[in-house]
Write an enzyme that holds these catalytic residues in place. Structure first.
Site, PDB file in Angstrom:
ATOM      1  N   TYR A  97       0.798  -1.219   0.000  1.00 60.82           N
ATOM      2  CA  TYR A  97       0.000   0.000   0.000  1.00 60.82           C
ATOM      3  C   TYR A  97       0.837   1.280   0.000  1.00 60.82           C
ATOM      4  O   TYR A  97       0.500   2.247  -0.701  1.00 60.82           O
ATOM      5  CB  TYR A  97      -0.974  -0.006   1.177  1.00 60.82           C
ATOM      6  CG  TYR A  97      -2.240  -0.773   0.890  1.00 60.82           C
ATOM      7  CD1 TYR A  97      -3.365  -0.136   0.390  1.00 60.82           C
ATOM      8  CD2 TYR A  97      -2.311  -2.146   1.121  1.00 60.82           C
ATOM      9  CE1 TYR A  97      -4.538  -0.830   0.124  1.00 60.82           C
ATOM     10  CE2 TYR A  97      -3.467  -2.855   0.857  1.00 60.82           C
ATOM     11  CZ  TYR A  97      -4.577  -2.198   0.360  1.00 60.82           C
ATOM     12  OH  TYR A  97      -5.714  -2.902   0.083  1.00 60.82           O
ATOM     13  N   GLU A 139      -8.814  -6.879   4.771  1.00 62.09           N
ATOM     14  CA  GLU A 139      -8.116  -7.999   4.135  1.00 62.09           C
ATOM     15  C   GLU A 139      -7.499  -8.932   5.161  1.00 62.09           C
ATOM     16  O   GLU A 139      -7.502 -10.156   4.990  1.00 62.09           O
ATOM     17  CB  GLU A 139      -7.064  -7.454   3.163  1.00 62.09           C
ATOM     18  CG  GLU A 139      -7.690  -6.817   1.924  1.00 62.09           C
ATOM     19  CD  GLU A 139      -6.830  -5.742   1.291  1.00 62.09           C
ATOM     20  OE1 GLU A 139      -5.590  -5.757   1.506  1.00 62.09           O
ATOM     21  OE2 GLU A 139      -7.393  -4.884   0.585  1.00 62.09           O
ATOM     22  N   GLN A 206      -9.809 -13.595 -12.565  1.00 61.09           N
ATOM     23  CA  GLN A 206     -10.771 -14.211 -11.657  1.00 61.09           C
ATOM     24  C   GLN A 206     -11.852 -14.936 -12.452  1.00 61.09           C
ATOM     25  O   GLN A 206     -12.353 -14.406 -13.463  1.00 61.09           O
ATOM     26  CB  GLN A 206     -11.425 -13.159 -10.755  1.00 61.09           C
ATOM     27  CG  GLN A 206     -10.533 -12.628  -9.652  1.00 61.09           C
ATOM     28  CD  GLN A 206      -9.570 -11.565 -10.153  1.00 61.09           C
ATOM     29  OE1 GLN A 206      -9.939 -10.676 -10.910  1.00 61.09           O
ATOM     30  NE2 GLN A 206      -8.326 -11.650  -9.724  1.00 61.09           N
ATOM     31  N   GLY A 276     -22.211 -15.485 -17.366  1.00 58.08           N
ATOM     32  CA  GLY A 276     -22.689 -15.191 -16.019  1.00 58.08           C
ATOM     33  C   GLY A 276     -23.461 -16.336 -15.402  1.00 58.08           C
ATOM     34  O   GLY A 276     -23.836 -16.284 -14.227  1.00 58.08           O
TER      35      GLY A 276
END
Length: 414
Positions: A97, A139, A206, A276
């Site tokens: 980050y 997270e 993904q 989908g």
């Protein structure tokens, strides 16, 4: 919470930052990649090339700043949850980050120039640090809950079975190559897979899990992305179709995703368009195995029957339920995507919860129709493939500007 001094500065400068947000993120990405080329492996380069990722990041930062100024008017918790799940699926770590923060703030200075005084820089740095802290904490909870080591999130899986499902759609059944157990997951979740491309780059994508949990394997169903309108073919989907076969191995991340089957025993509507259908298959599989008396309506739109992936499986699962309807529409939407569903023909049981997944225009049409017919907005849930957008009122939008937050799950929001 922003300090009072920073809040005053952010409120005054938010319109300017919003107007230049995509320009800022356009400077940010090349700068960060030049300094840290290893981060290229975490980003969907297709979304980078199209500019969609720049919009997603710009939208997230602007939305979070608005939330800090007025939490009630601009809730951010659902967006943070969505981003956190995506980051966990990719193995994003807390120490990454600050890298993002340094390059993002440098890009703000590059684009806005002398307008970025020390006070302005400090205020927007505070916005980013608060955003980073919120995401890192979310997270960490997900890593702990899933028993995942963020330093080693990737596991090697073996293809136990490859099966053609339809034109340009193939399923891969995966089993652990390391002998460790198959992780649990919730119906509707996804996993990241990583491929090493011939040019030496590594790329993650993904894919929804297309069967329910509590099995000795995971399954993904991948549609080959063919380029159109001068857009290139999908690099990863084509790589998987052309090069991944039975007994090959692939790196897979932990299951993630907040769009999961509604709990309880109330009626469910599963609406999908095109590929989908994959989370629909997972949800229906779980219902058939655990609650076969639950009322279920399945509605799917596809361009043609030969492109209808998993249709035989859906019919088989539905046949095992005691109270179900399965409706299908075959129509080319004119842009190479499935056409619309006739919402007036879809049964809507009292108290139904809807789950949608498909192209953005398709889901906007479905959601509008469900709201028109009286389904409350908080009972309409959806999954977006790619850097789509959700507006501040909860409606499904398009990746068209920095005024709305992102729901992408094909890359990071950075």
């Amino acid at each position: 919470m922003l300090s009072p001094v920073s809040a005053e500065v952010v409120r005054a400068t938010l319109p300017v930052v919003r107007d230049h947000a995509v320009e800022i993120t356009g400077v940010f990405y090349p700068s960060m990649f030049a300094a840290h080329p290893d981060l290229l492996d975490l980003f969907n380069q297709g979304n980078q090339a199209s500019g969609q990722q720049r919009v997603a990041l710009a939208s997230a930062v602007v939305a979070y700043a608005g939330h800090l100024l007025d939490p009630a008017a601009a809730p951010f918790a659902p967006i943070a949850e969505r981003i956190a799940h995506k980051h966990v699926s990719l193995g994003i770590r807390a120490e990454q980050y600050p890298i993002v923060g340094r390059h993002l703030m440098a890009a703000v200075g590059t684009v806005l120039g002398d307008a970025v005084t020390a006070e302005v820089a400090a205020a927007w740095d505070e916005v980013y640090r608060l955003l980073a802290g919120e995401l890192i904490a979310a997270e960490a909870r997900l890593y702990e809950r899933g028993g995942v080591d963020p330093l080693a999130p990737w596991r090697r899986w073996r293809v136990a079975k490859r099966q053609d499902e339809a034109v340009d759609a193939v399923s891969f059944t995966l089993v652990p190559d390391d002998g460790d157990p198959v992780p649990d997951f919730a119906p509707g979740q996804y996993v990241s897979v990583v491929v090493d491309l011939p040019d030496g780059h590594r790329q993650p994508r993904q894919y929804s899990l297309s069967q329910g949990p509590a099995r000795d394997s995971l399954r993904i169903t991948v549609r080959r992305v063919r380029g159109r309108d001068d857009a290139p073919d999908g690099v990863v989907s084509n790589h998987l179709h052309d090069r991944l076969h039975a007994d090959h191995t692939i790196l897979v991340g932990p299951p993630a995703g907040e769009h999961t089957l509604a709990p309880g025993t109330g009626p469910v509507l599963l609406v999908s368009g095109g590929i989908g259908i994959t989370p629909t298959a997972s949800m229906l599989d779980h219902i058939a195995r655990t609650d076969p008396t639950r009322r279920v309506v399945v509605a799917h739109a596809e361009r043609s029957r030969d492109r209808h992936a998993l249709h035989a499986e859906i019919d088989h699962l539905a046949a095992g339920l005691t109270d179900t309807d399965v409706l299908t529409w075959y129509e080319n939407g004119g842009d190479g995507r499935p056409g619309r569903i006739d919402l007036d023909a879809v049964p809507l049981p009292e108290g139904v919860t809807a789950h949608l997944c498909g192209p953005l225009p398709f889901m906007r049409h479905v959601r509008d129709g469900l709201l028109r017919r009286g389904v409350p907005a908080d009972r309409v849930h959806y999954e977006v493939f790619g850097p789509g957008m959700i507006d501040n009122a909860g409606g499904i939008g398009a990746a068209s500007g920095p005024s709305v937050p992102p729901v992408s799950r094909t890359g990071t929001p950075w």
